[in-house]
Structures are given as C-alpha cells and as structure tokens.
Design a protein around this motif. Structure first.
Motif, PDB file in Angstrom:
ATOM      1  N   TYR A 271       0.822  -1.203   0.000  1.00  0.00           N
ATOM      2  CA  TYR A 271       0.000   0.000   0.000  1.00  0.00           C
ATOM      3  C   TYR A 271       0.860   1.257   0.000  1.00  0.00           C
ATOM      4  CZ  TYR A 271      -3.588  -3.293   1.373  1.00  0.00           C
ATOM      5  OH  TYR A 271      -4.434  -4.352   1.410  1.00  0.00           O
ATOM      6  N   GLU A 272       0.383   2.271  -0.715  1.00  0.00           N
ATOM      7  CA  GLU A 272       0.950   3.615  -0.651  1.00  0.00           C
ATOM      8  C   GLU A 272      -0.206   4.529  -0.294  1.00  0.00           C
ATOM      9  OE1 GLU A 272       2.714   7.127  -3.507  1.00  0.00           O
ATOM     10  OE2 GLU A 272       2.665   5.095  -4.260  1.00  0.00           O
ATOM     11  N   ARG A 273      -0.013   5.335   0.724  1.00  0.00           N
ATOM     12  CA  ARG A 273      -1.105   6.145   1.242  1.00  0.00           C
ATOM     13  C   ARG A 273      -0.792   7.613   1.101  1.00  0.00           C
ATOM     14  NH1 ARG A 273      -4.978   6.455   5.395  1.00  0.00           N
ATOM     15  NH2 ARG A 273      -6.069   8.303   4.716  1.00  0.00           N
ATOM     16  N   GLY A 274      -1.739   8.364   0.563  1.00  0.00           N
ATOM     17  CA  GLY A 274      -1.657   9.811   0.506  1.00  0.00           C
ATOM     18  C   GLY A 274      -2.816  10.390   1.295  1.00  0.00           C
ATOM     19  N   GLU A 275      -2.931  11.675   1.327  1.00  0.00           N
ATOM     20  CA  GLU A 275      -4.011  12.334   2.075  1.00  0.00           C
ATOM     21  C   GLU A 275      -5.384  11.930   1.541  1.00  0.00           C
ATOM     22  OE1 GLU A 275      -5.530  15.237   4.898  1.00  0.00           O
ATOM     23  OE2 GLU A 275      -3.471  14.598   4.601  1.00  0.00           O
ATOM     24  N   GLU A 276      -5.522  11.894   0.212  1.00  0.00           N
ATOM     25  CA  GLU A 276      -6.829  11.612  -0.386  1.00  0.00           C
ATOM     26  C   GLU A 276      -6.807  10.429  -1.342  1.00  0.00           C
ATOM     27  OE1 GLU A 276      -7.791  15.338  -2.115  1.00  0.00           O
ATOM     28  OE2 GLU A 276      -8.281  16.264  -0.202  1.00  0.00           O
ATOM     29  N   PHE A 277      -5.776   9.580  -1.270  1.00  0.00           N
ATOM     30  CA  PHE A 277      -5.736   8.418  -2.147  1.00  0.00           C
ATOM     31  C   PHE A 277      -5.060   7.236  -1.460  1.00  0.00           C
ATOM     32  CE2 PHE A 277      -1.592  10.239  -2.938  1.00  0.00           C
ATOM     33  CZ  PHE A 277      -0.770   9.134  -3.047  1.00  0.00           C
ATOM     34  N   LEU A 278      -5.349   6.066  -1.990  1.00  0.00           N
ATOM     35  CA  LEU A 278      -4.732   4.821  -1.539  1.00  0.00           C
ATOM     36  C   LEU A 278      -4.395   4.028  -2.791  1.00  0.00           C
ATOM     37  CD1 LEU A 278      -4.050   2.751   0.745  1.00  0.00           C
ATOM     38  CD2 LEU A 278      -6.361   1.858   0.406  1.00  0.00           C
ATOM     39  N   THR A 279      -3.130   3.677  -2.966  1.00  0.00           N
ATOM     40  CA  THR A 279      -2.717   2.822  -4.065  1.00  0.00           C
ATOM     41  C   THR A 279      -2.412   1.452  -3.494  1.00  0.00           C
ATOM     42  OG1 THR A 279      -1.779   4.698  -5.257  1.00  0.00           O
ATOM     43  CG2 THR A 279      -1.054   2.526  -5.949  1.00  0.00           C
ATOM     44  N   MET A 280      -2.942   0.434  -4.151  1.00  0.00           N
ATOM     45  CA  MET A 280      -2.816  -0.935  -3.672  1.00  0.00           C
ATOM     46  C   MET A 280      -2.238  -1.780  -4.809  1.00  0.00           C
ATOM     47  SD  MET A 280      -6.017  -3.173  -2.365  1.00  0.00           S
ATOM     48  CE  MET A 280      -6.193  -4.792  -3.040  1.00  0.00           C
ATOM     49  N   ARG A 281      -1.079  -2.416  -4.576  1.00  0.00           N
ATOM     50  CA  ARG A 281      -0.475  -3.307  -5.563  1.00  0.00           C
ATOM     51  C   ARG A 281      -0.592  -4.726  -5.041  1.00  0.00           C
ATOM     52  NH1 ARG A 281       3.990  -0.875  -6.100  1.00  0.00           N
ATOM     53  NH2 ARG A 281       5.300  -2.180  -4.822  1.00  0.00           N
ATOM     54  N   SER A 282      -1.374  -5.544  -5.740  1.00  0.00           N
ATOM     55  CA  SER A 282      -1.638  -6.904  -5.281  1.00  0.00           C
ATOM     56  C   SER A 282      -0.435  -7.806  -5.532  1.00  0.00           C
ATOM     57  CB  SER A 282      -2.874  -7.475  -5.984  1.00  0.00           C
ATOM     58  OG  SER A 282      -2.592  -7.705  -7.348  1.00  0.00           O
ATOM     59  N   VAL A 283      -0.469  -8.982  -4.926  1.00  0.00           N
ATOM     60  CA  VAL A 283       0.603  -9.961  -5.068  1.00  0.00           C
ATOM     61  C   VAL A 283       0.777 -10.341  -6.544  1.00  0.00           C
ATOM     62  CG1 VAL A 283       1.355 -12.287  -4.418  1.00  0.00           C
ATOM     63  CG2 VAL A 283       0.216 -10.837  -2.743  1.00  0.00           C
ATOM     64  N   GLY A 284      -0.306 -10.383  -7.302  1.00  0.00           N
ATOM     65  CA  GLY A 284      -0.260 -10.727  -8.713  1.00  0.00           C
ATOM     66  C   GLY A 284       0.253  -9.614  -9.607  1.00  0.00           C
TER      67      GLY A 284
ATOM     68  N   LYS B  28      -1.199  -6.485 -10.125  1.00  0.00           N
ATOM     69  CA  LYS B  28      -2.177  -5.470 -10.527  1.00  0.00           C
ATOM     70  C   LYS B  28      -2.138  -4.312  -9.538  1.00  0.00           C
ATOM     71  CE  LYS B  28      -5.618  -7.683 -13.256  1.00  0.00           C
ATOM     72  NZ  LYS B  28      -7.024  -7.636 -13.563  1.00  0.00           N
ATOM     73  N   THR B  29      -2.345  -3.117 -10.055  1.00  0.00           N
ATOM     74  CA  THR B  29      -2.362  -1.927  -9.212  1.00  0.00           C
ATOM     75  C   THR B  29      -3.739  -1.274  -9.274  1.00  0.00           C
ATOM     76  OG1 THR B  29      -0.008  -1.548  -9.596  1.00  0.00           O
ATOM     77  CG2 THR B  29      -1.283   0.326  -8.802  1.00  0.00           C
ATOM     78  N   PHE B  30      -4.220  -0.875  -8.102  1.00  0.00           N
ATOM     79  CA  PHE B  30      -5.506  -0.202  -7.983  1.00  0.00           C
ATOM     80  C   PHE B  30      -5.283   1.096  -7.214  1.00  0.00           C
ATOM     81  CE2 PHE B  30      -6.128  -4.756  -7.962  1.00  0.00           C
ATOM     82  CZ  PHE B  30      -7.084  -4.938  -8.938  1.00  0.00           C
ATOM     83  N   ARG B  31      -6.018   2.140  -7.591  1.00  0.00           N
ATOM     84  CA  ARG B  31      -5.908   3.418  -6.893  1.00  0.00           C
ATOM     85  C   ARG B  31      -7.309   3.881  -6.522  1.00  0.00           C
ATOM     86  NH1 ARG B  31      -1.785   7.763  -7.202  1.00  0.00           N
ATOM     87  NH2 ARG B  31      -2.742   9.600  -6.314  1.00  0.00           N
ATOM     88  N   LEU B  32      -7.485   4.161  -5.252  1.00  0.00           N
ATOM     89  CA  LEU B  32      -8.753   4.633  -4.725  1.00  0.00           C
ATOM     90  C   LEU B  32      -8.558   6.061  -4.249  1.00  0.00           C
ATOM     91  CD1 LEU B  32     -11.649   3.940  -3.628  1.00  0.00           C
ATOM     92  CD2 LEU B  32     -10.515   3.339  -1.499  1.00  0.00           C
ATOM     93  N   SER B  33      -9.451   6.951  -4.666  1.00  0.00           N
ATOM     94  CA  SER B  33      -9.344   8.333  -4.197  1.00  0.00           C
ATOM     95  C   SER B  33     -10.704   8.804  -3.683  1.00  0.00           C
ATOM     96  CB  SER B  33      -8.850   9.258  -5.312  1.00  0.00           C
ATOM     97  OG  SER B  33      -9.757   9.275  -6.385  1.00  0.00           O
TER      98      SER B  33
END
Length: 50
Positions: free
Chosen positions: A26-39, A41-46
């Motif tokens: 996980y990488e965490r910012g003030e208004e976002f979360l980036t998630m890189r799975s074991v496989g 794939k990268t997902f970004r939630l804001s």
C-alpha cells in the motif's frame, strides 16, 4: 448534533478495512490509496469531498 465525517476520516476507515482484508503493498496519501496486489495489478482509490 451529528458529527460530519471528513474525507480524511473516511479514507482512514476505508484504508484500514482494505488492509485488514487484502494482502498487498500500500501507498497512502491524504486523499488516495494505491494498492499493488501480489499478482502485480495496481488499484488506486481516491476520495474527494464535495
């Protein structure tokens, strides 16, 4: 009087729930979360407060 939830408080709660349930990096910012799975794939939630 009901307390208003801020975008940061909501992101904190969502990030906690995701981290408890998914194995990822996980990488965490003030208004976002980036998630890189074991496989790889990268997902970004804001969250944006309107």
């Amino acid at each position: 009087m009901e307390k208003q939830t801020t975008a940061k408080e909501l992101m904190d709660e969502i990030a906690r729930l995701i981290a408890e349930n998914f194995v990822a990096v996980y990488e965490r910012g003030e208004e976002f979360l980036t998630m890189r799975s074991v496989g790889g794939k990268t997902f970004r939630l804001s969250i944006e407060e309107e």
